[in-house]
Design an enzyme around this catalytic site. Structure first.
Site, PDB file in Angstrom:
ATOM      1  CG  ASP A 214      -1.945   1.013   1.310  1.00 20.19           C
ATOM      2  OD1 ASP A 214      -2.846   0.937   0.471  1.00 20.19           O
ATOM      3  OD2 ASP A 214      -1.896   1.909   2.173  1.00 20.19           O
ATOM      4  CD  GLU A 263      15.067 -14.242   4.715  1.00 18.69           C
ATOM      5  OE1 GLU A 263      14.052 -14.593   5.374  1.00 18.69           O
ATOM      6  OE2 GLU A 263      15.791 -13.288   5.042  1.00 18.69           O
TER       7      GLU A 263
HETATM    8  C1  GLC Z   1      -4.248   2.977  -0.619  1.00 18.99           C
HETATM    9  C2  GLC Z   1      -5.441   2.078  -0.436  1.00 18.99           C
HETATM   10  C3  GLC Z   1      -6.578   2.900   0.051  1.00 18.99           C
HETATM   11  C4  GLC Z   1      -6.203   3.534   1.365  1.00 18.99           C
HETATM   12  C5  GLC Z   1      -4.904   4.323   1.246  1.00 18.99           C
HETATM   13  C6  GLC Z   1      -4.343   4.650   2.597  1.00 18.99           C
HETATM   14  O1  GLC Z   1      -4.433   3.901  -1.621  1.00 18.99           O
HETATM   15  O2  GLC Z   1      -5.715   1.395  -1.631  1.00 18.99           O
HETATM   16  O3  GLC Z   1      -7.747   2.149   0.179  1.00 18.99           O
HETATM   17  O4  GLC Z   1      -7.219   4.388   1.777  1.00 18.99           O
HETATM   18  O5  GLC Z   1      -3.925   3.583   0.592  1.00 18.99           O
HETATM   19  O6  GLC Z   1      -3.862   3.514   3.234  1.00 18.99           O
END
Ligand code: GLC
Ligand code: CA
Length: 567
Positions: A214, A263
């Site tokens: 993310d 790993e």
């Molecule tokens: C990314 C995720 C989203 C979230 C953001 C903050 O863009 O896909 O859903 O709100 O990150 O974590």
């Protein structure tokens, strides 16, 4: 014995499984509710493994299932190495991995390294600790400005709208690029780096096959003593030197992660969510010495247009040839407007892309949308996608042809992107993302359309009945049966990662390409039927037509796959 020991061997020997995988995204709180409390859970997922197997996918990407107060749908993580008790237990997680692996489906989990939640033990510790303490150093704390520090360190806005700095009781401020419940980590701190390696091993040891990263472009930051203003920040190039986004040294972090992935056998995989300025910068995330693959969201933003689709495909294939990674395709996910809906709306005047955003903002007026056309185009687009080389990322519910749910009453909305933007400072995305996160309809009727025995945590509209699994299962021409057939054929026809445009067939409204082995995909983006070439008809997103003299015609907004003799 860990879950991994019980996995059939076929999962161990294919190191390239991810390159052209069909990956199905599960947003766990909205997929299936096993205990009737209104929130989807791991029990629910386990009970639907036969459904996933029957769908014909290669892997599941599971959005965050970690303990969370849900300030951002689970992307506010309290504990990276546990399961939210509302969703299940670690034992159930192991059971889920075994059940998926048992039917040959891999599992990718979401890692959220840019920020924790404000309930993470480190943040709680940071608040209790004093200015300048080690605990505060794991996050990004600063003194305020103004005479008594009563003004934020800078005038930055968060991605969800509203200020990006929040003040704590002793007067200091912390940075949150997203909601205030999502404090950003300081990735210069060795304990932060160490802890994420621990997390990656924790899940890899439990049999997880890969990770979705993310906000991968946000981790490395360089904040000097004097912070730039919002205006200065937005004028700075995102060329690796921007203080907040896509800094070059972020790749040092991923090189370390890569050695952890390696790993394991097969090596764990990763796909970056990286919003960057140029394709070249995206390629760095996809490098084999880094995360290995990166999302390309170009199709999510594109209108239903032959020219736009062709450029996107050509550009991305050229890039993946440079990185050695495979490319990725996405039409829908938990952050965007479902593509069946986007394509039922007119393109935005003077602004290509993001078709449909204004409609959601207006609350989804029925007279503004052509739902049938939207779905018809979405099916054509998906069949186009599934013929492309590279990985296809599908979002739960798109296999049912689900539309965005725009008509959610304000007081039932959950997305901080809605709650933080009442001042209208974000314009078009102001209604937020709840509309694509409404729990799935499994049955035509009954409590929450079979999502669970209780209610659903977001309201489901009456029209969900017609899009339920029960309504579509075995029904000729249904979207579910189209996905099943296409996914099965895709596995069977899959070949080397390239394509050749068929220039004889391509036109202003037509795209046709051939994959090695005689697999031809042809899409008609226009309204009028076009002639189909010779070949064995494998599948089409809408019925093909036959003229009086026996020729096959591809109607408007339709894709067909044909097998042609290999010359
Ligand atoms: C990314 C995720 C989203 C979230 C953001 C903050 O863009 O896909 O859903 O709100 O990150 O974590
Ligand atoms: Ca539940």
């Amino acid at each position: 014995m860990t879950a991994l020991d019980t996995v059939p061997t076929l999962l161990h020997d294919d190191t390239d499984w991810w390159r052209q995988a069909s990956v199905y995204q599960i947003y766990p709180r909205s997929f299936a509710d096993g205990n009737g409390d209104g929130i989807g859970d791991l029990r629910g997922i386990i009970s639907r493994v036969p459904y996933l197997q029957n769908l014909g996918i290669d892997a599941v990407w599971l959005s965050p299932f970690y303990p969370s107060a849900l300030a951002d749908g689970g992307y506010d993580v309290d504990d990276y190495r546990d399961v939210d008790s509302k969703i299940g237990t670690l034992e159930e997680f192991d059971e889920m991995v075994a059940a998926l692996h048992g039917v040959g489906i891999r599992l990718i989990v979401d890692v959220v390294p840019n920020h924790s939640s404000d309930r993470h033990e480190w943040f709680v510790e940071a608040l209790a600790a004093s200015k300048g303490s080690n605990a505060r150093e794991r996050y990004i704390f600063r003194d305020g400005t103004g005479e008594n520090g009563e003004l934020p360190p800078a005038d930055w806005t968060s991605i969800f709208g509203g200020p990006a700095w929040t003040r704590v009781p002793d007067g200091q401020w912390y940075l949150h690029s997203f909601a205030s419940e999502q404090p950003d980590f300081n990735w210069k701190h060795p304990e932060v780096r160490e802890d994420f390696l621990h997390t990656l091993r924790f899940w890899s040891d439990r049999g997880v096959d890969g990770f979705r990263i993310d906000v991968a472009h946000g981790l490395a930051k360089d904040l000097g003593e004097v912070l730039p203003s919002k205006a200065e920040l937005s004028a700075m190039p995102k060329d690796g030197t921007h203080p907040l986004w896509d800094r070059d040294e972020v790749h040092e972090i991923y090189a370390e992660w890569r050695s952890v992935f390696n790993e394991y056998t097969p090596a764990r995989t990763a796909v970056a969510e990286a919003w960057v300025e140029t394709p070249e910068r995206r390629a760095k995330y996809a490098s084999p010495t880094g995360l290995g693959q990166a999302f390309n969201f170009d199709l999510m933003d594109a209108d239903f247009s032959a020219a736009q689709f062709r450029d996107i495909v050509s550009d991305n294939l050229a890039q993946s040839a440079v990185t050695g990674s495979s490319t990725t395709w996405v039409f829908s996910n938990h952050d965007g407007i479902r593509h069946a809906t986007r394509y039922g709306l007119p393109p935005r005047a003077g602004r290509p892309g993001k078709q449909g955003a204004d409609w959601v903002l207006a609350g989804g007026p029925e007279d503004g949308i052509d739902r049938a056309l939207g779905l018809r185009r979405a099916r054509a687009a998906t069949l186009f996608e599934l013929a492309l080389p590279g990985s296809a990322y599908l979002y739960q519910g798109e296999e049912l042809g689900l539309h965005e749910v725009a008509e959610i009453p304000d007081d039932q909305r959950q997305d901080p992107a809605f709650w933080r933007t009442t001042a209208d400072d974000r314009g078009h995305d102001g209604l937020g993302r709840d509309g694509c996160r409404v729990p799935l309809p499994w049955t035509r009727s009954g409590s929450s359309f079979g999502f669970g025995t209780g209610t659903a945590h977001l309201p489901q509209p009456a029209w969900f009945a017609d899009f339920s699994v029960e309504a579509e299962d075995g029904a000729e021409g249904s979207t579910l049966e189209l996905y099943r057939k296409a996914l099965r054929l895709r596995t069977e026809l899959q070949s080397a990662e390239n394509l050749t445009w068929d220039e004889d067939l391509c036109g202003i409204d037509v795209l046709a390409f051939e994959r090695p082995g005689g697999w031809l995909s042809i899409t008609n983006f226009g309204a009028d039927a076009v002639a189909l070439p010779e070949g064995e008809m494998l599948v089409s997103s809408a019925p093909v037509e036959t003229t009086a003299d026996g020729h096959h015609q591809l109607p408007g907004a339709t894709t067909a796959w044909l097998r042609r003799p290999v010359s």
